[in-house]
Design an enzyme around this catalytic site. Structure first.
Site, mmCIF file in Angstrom:
data_model
loop_
_atom_site.group_PDB
_atom_site.id
_atom_site.type_symbol
_atom_site.label_atom_id
_atom_site.label_comp_id
_atom_site.label_asym_id
_atom_site.label_seq_id
_atom_site.Cartn_x
_atom_site.Cartn_y
_atom_site.Cartn_z
ATOM 1 N N SER A 143 27.508 22.549 -37.500
ATOM 2 C CA SER A 143 27.343 22.165 -38.968
ATOM 3 C C SER A 143 28.418 23.146 -39.669
ATOM 4 C CB SER A 143 25.971 22.689 -39.104
ATOM 5 O OG SER A 143 25.721 22.439 -40.579
ATOM 6 N N TYR A 156 19.428 28.613 -38.783
ATOM 7 C CA TYR A 156 20.163 27.677 -38.330
ATOM 8 C C TYR A 156 21.655 28.037 -38.440
ATOM 9 C CZ TYR A 156 21.905 22.719 -38.171
ATOM 10 O OH TYR A 156 22.681 21.499 -37.445
#
Length: 238
Positions: A143, A156
């Site tokens: 990501s 995350y």
């Protein structure tokens, strides 16, 4: 003859989203997909979809945090196939979008276990099998927050940063082999995880998992020659 005929692929997080779509594409083009996920129903739906296109798959319902289970899976793949041609490490956990000090320790540990440790355990268990392939391919899903260090995305983002480091290290370590290791950044995609992260966003404005799966399938093919790369779907599809 399809380019994935006879090739063996392991796809994690295969019960929905990008994992589901990638598993279906690989199987539709002749690959045998070993599909893992926690959700039995989602895997059964995948099995039906793969059979509908004439493909084959093996369903492995398991929690990716079952690290001993990952080792057992590696043993079974070795006994049945003797090699692994591609690993699509897609399973991930978002956690909570909150201030870092407000993150639950349990959530933080779970995010790290799924997004980092499980992928390490996959490499540990599948490395020998990938080396037996004539063109082993590994694709980790990452990501943009791994590098942007965006506020509120603490667990995350930290997990994806660790994953990127691990991927690049492994790529260096297998550089003299036939294994290629790369990172895929799908960007915002029409998935359940994205809906949780961005609940006010109109999903119609996002690419579908099927769109991203086209890139994943390409990166897992024997013809894909890049390694230690980070491929952004938005750049690839432009």
């Amino acid at each position: 003859m399809s380019k994935h005929d006879g090739r063996i692929y392991l796809v994690t997080g295969a019960s929905r989203g990008i994992g589901y779509a990638t598993a279906l594409r690989l199987a539709a083009q002749g690959g045998h997909v070993i599909a893992t996920a926690r959700t039995q129903g989602g895997l059964e739906d995948l099995d039906d979809a793969i059979k509908a296109v004439g493909g084959q798959c093996t369903l492995v319902p398991m929690d990716i945090k079952d690290f001993d289970g990952i080792d057992r899976l590696g043993k079974v793949i070795h006994e049945r196939y003797g090699r692994l041609d591609g690993l699509f490490a897609n399973a991930a956990m978002l956690g909570d979008i909150v201030l870092l000090p407000h993150t639950s320790p349990t959530i933080f540990e779970n995010v790290m276990s799924i997004n980092v440790t499980a992928n390490f355990r996959l490499l540990r268990s599948m490395d020998g099998l990938l080396r037996e392939s004539d063109a082993g391919r590994v694709v980790f899903v990452t990501s943009s927050v791994a590098q942007s260090h965006r506020a509120y995305w603490g667990a995350y983002a930290a997990s994806k940063a660790a994953l990127e480091a691990m991927s690049n290290i492994y790529a260096e370590e297998v550089a003299i082999t036939k294994i290629k290791v790369n990172l895929l950044d799908p960007g915002g995609t029409r998935t359940a995880m994205r809906a949780k992260a961005m609940p006010g966003e109109d999903p119609k404005n996002l690419p579908s998992p099927d769109d991203v799966a086209k890139l994943a399938e390409e990166m897992l093919s024997a013809e894909y020659g890049e390694t230690r790369g980070l491929v952004k779907f938005r750049d690839w599809s432009a």
